[in-house]
Motif scaffolding. Sequence first.
Motif, PDB file in Angstrom:
ATOM      1  N   THR A  82     -41.151  -1.132  27.220  1.00 44.38           N
ATOM      2  CA  THR A  82     -40.532  -2.268  26.466  1.00 44.38           C
ATOM      3  C   THR A  82     -40.069  -2.742  26.219  1.00 44.38           C
ATOM      4  O   THR A  82     -38.792  -2.138  27.483  1.00 44.38           O
ATOM      5  CB  THR A  82     -40.889  -1.004  25.092  1.00 44.38           C
ATOM      6  OG1 THR A  82     -40.022   0.119  25.137  1.00 44.38           O
ATOM      7  CG2 THR A  82     -42.530  -0.723  24.647  1.00 44.38           C
ATOM      8  N   THR A  88     -38.891  -2.629  20.901  1.00 47.30           N
ATOM      9  CA  THR A  88     -38.000  -1.167  20.658  1.00 47.30           C
ATOM     10  C   THR A  88     -37.301  -1.119  19.341  1.00 47.30           C
ATOM     11  O   THR A  88     -37.025   0.418  19.283  1.00 47.30           O
ATOM     12  CB  THR A  88     -36.582  -1.795  21.621  1.00 47.30           C
ATOM     13  OG1 THR A  88     -35.470  -2.372  21.893  1.00 47.30           O
ATOM     14  CG2 THR A  88     -37.070  -1.296  23.305  1.00 47.30           C
ATOM     15  N   VAL A 130     -43.739   6.115  24.995  1.00 48.24           N
ATOM     16  CA  VAL A 130     -43.437   4.689  25.747  1.00 48.24           C
ATOM     17  C   VAL A 130     -42.746   5.102  26.891  1.00 48.24           C
ATOM     18  O   VAL A 130     -42.038   6.267  26.478  1.00 48.24           O
ATOM     19  CB  VAL A 130     -42.833   3.604  25.308  1.00 48.24           C
ATOM     20  CG1 VAL A 130     -41.130   3.319  25.974  1.00 48.24           C
ATOM     21  CG2 VAL A 130     -43.225   3.079  23.746  1.00 48.24           C
ATOM     22  N   GLU A 133     -37.523   2.479  27.250  1.00 45.33           N
ATOM     23  CA  GLU A 133     -37.220   1.471  27.033  1.00 45.33           C
ATOM     24  C   GLU A 133     -35.886   0.645  27.273  1.00 45.33           C
ATOM     25  O   GLU A 133     -34.978   1.171  27.233  1.00 45.33           O
ATOM     26  CB  GLU A 133     -36.378   2.034  24.751  1.00 45.33           C
ATOM     27  CG  GLU A 133     -37.843   2.780  24.177  1.00 45.33           C
ATOM     28  CD  GLU A 133     -37.603   3.059  22.929  1.00 45.33           C
ATOM     29  OE1 GLU A 133     -38.594   2.657  21.943  1.00 45.33           O
ATOM     30  OE2 GLU A 133     -36.593   3.463  22.912  1.00 45.33           O
ATOM     31  N   ARG A 135     -33.594  -2.576  25.948  1.00 41.55           N
ATOM     32  CA  ARG A 135     -32.933  -3.199  25.108  1.00 41.55           C
ATOM     33  C   ARG A 135     -32.617  -4.447  25.112  1.00 41.55           C
ATOM     34  O   ARG A 135     -31.778  -4.630  26.562  1.00 41.55           O
ATOM     35  CB  ARG A 135     -31.906  -2.314  24.053  1.00 41.55           C
ATOM     36  CG  ARG A 135     -33.201  -1.089  23.397  1.00 41.55           C
ATOM     37  CD  ARG A 135     -32.319   0.125  22.267  1.00 41.55           C
ATOM     38  NE  ARG A 135     -32.527   0.930  23.196  1.00 41.55           N
ATOM     39  CZ  ARG A 135     -31.055   2.051  23.391  1.00 41.55           C
ATOM     40  NH1 ARG A 135     -30.014   1.690  22.387  1.00 41.55           N
ATOM     41  NH2 ARG A 135     -30.436   2.827  24.052  1.00 41.55           N
ATOM     42  N   PRO A 216     -37.183   6.560  23.631  1.00 44.17           N
ATOM     43  CA  PRO A 216     -38.789   6.623  22.572  1.00 44.17           C
ATOM     44  C   PRO A 216     -38.868   7.703  21.895  1.00 44.17           C
ATOM     45  O   PRO A 216     -40.134   7.996  20.949  1.00 44.17           O
ATOM     46  CB  PRO A 216     -39.953   7.007  23.640  1.00 44.17           C
ATOM     47  CG  PRO A 216     -38.986   5.959  25.236  1.00 44.17           C
ATOM     48  CD  PRO A 216     -37.713   6.316  25.110  1.00 44.17           C
TER      49      PRO A 216
END
Length: 267
Positions: A82, A88, A130, A133, A135, A216
Amino acid sequence: MSRPTLAVFKLASCDGCQLTLLDCEDELLALSGEVEIAHFLEATSAVRPGPYDLALVEGSVTTRADAARIRDIRAASRRLVTIGACATAGGIQALRNFADVEEFRRAVYASPGYIDTLATSTPVAAHVDVDFELRGCPVDRRQLLEVITAHLAGRKPDIPDHSVCFECKRRGTVCVTVAHGTPCLGPVTHAGCGALCPAYGRGCYGCFGPAGRPGPSRGSLSVNLPALIPVLHRDGMDDHDVQRLLHTFNCAAFEEEPTVREEEGRP
């Protein structure tokens, strides 16, 4: 051997993180020689079905259709990453989580009955497993390339989990809070932007969400946000100002910390 397949998908978002990938320009040309772009509507209308070796997903889950779609994407992806604050942490649209979404719908739309939406905006990891992540609002191009490169090399992405304060020190930026009394979320915000705002005399706005977050697993945060609240008050912010500062790109993630009043024992 066939090249690994890369797919890029969008849920509820502004497309900014996908544009970050397109902005890689020269690196994107090199990348296209190493992977087959199987699904990336921001870049090409050519689409091939899964399974995909790596799927990048931008955007939060805000509708029932989103929730069903992300399950389909997960089922078709060997590795799912993600990207961005929406995917996220629910994004800025997660402000709806703290209000009445029905009231918003009636106020904004002439025919609210045609609008099908959930009462909350939630991160992808709240719905499916997931793998990583990344960000940011938007994500950093260097970190995005690192995640993709790490997948191709079969290793873990080298993405730091320290705060923006570390980045200020590395680039020799004078602390805006210490030197000028400027409110700043740098001590509790995940690194990744290169401390861009403090380098120009502005406080950090928290674009990359809380630092030290376990990822995650959606576990509890490790940053000490309550310890920063008195400093923000000292620098001229009242409770309302602090709430507005926190309720931006990663409002739902920062909300997981104790509130200002709870920490200071105020009614």
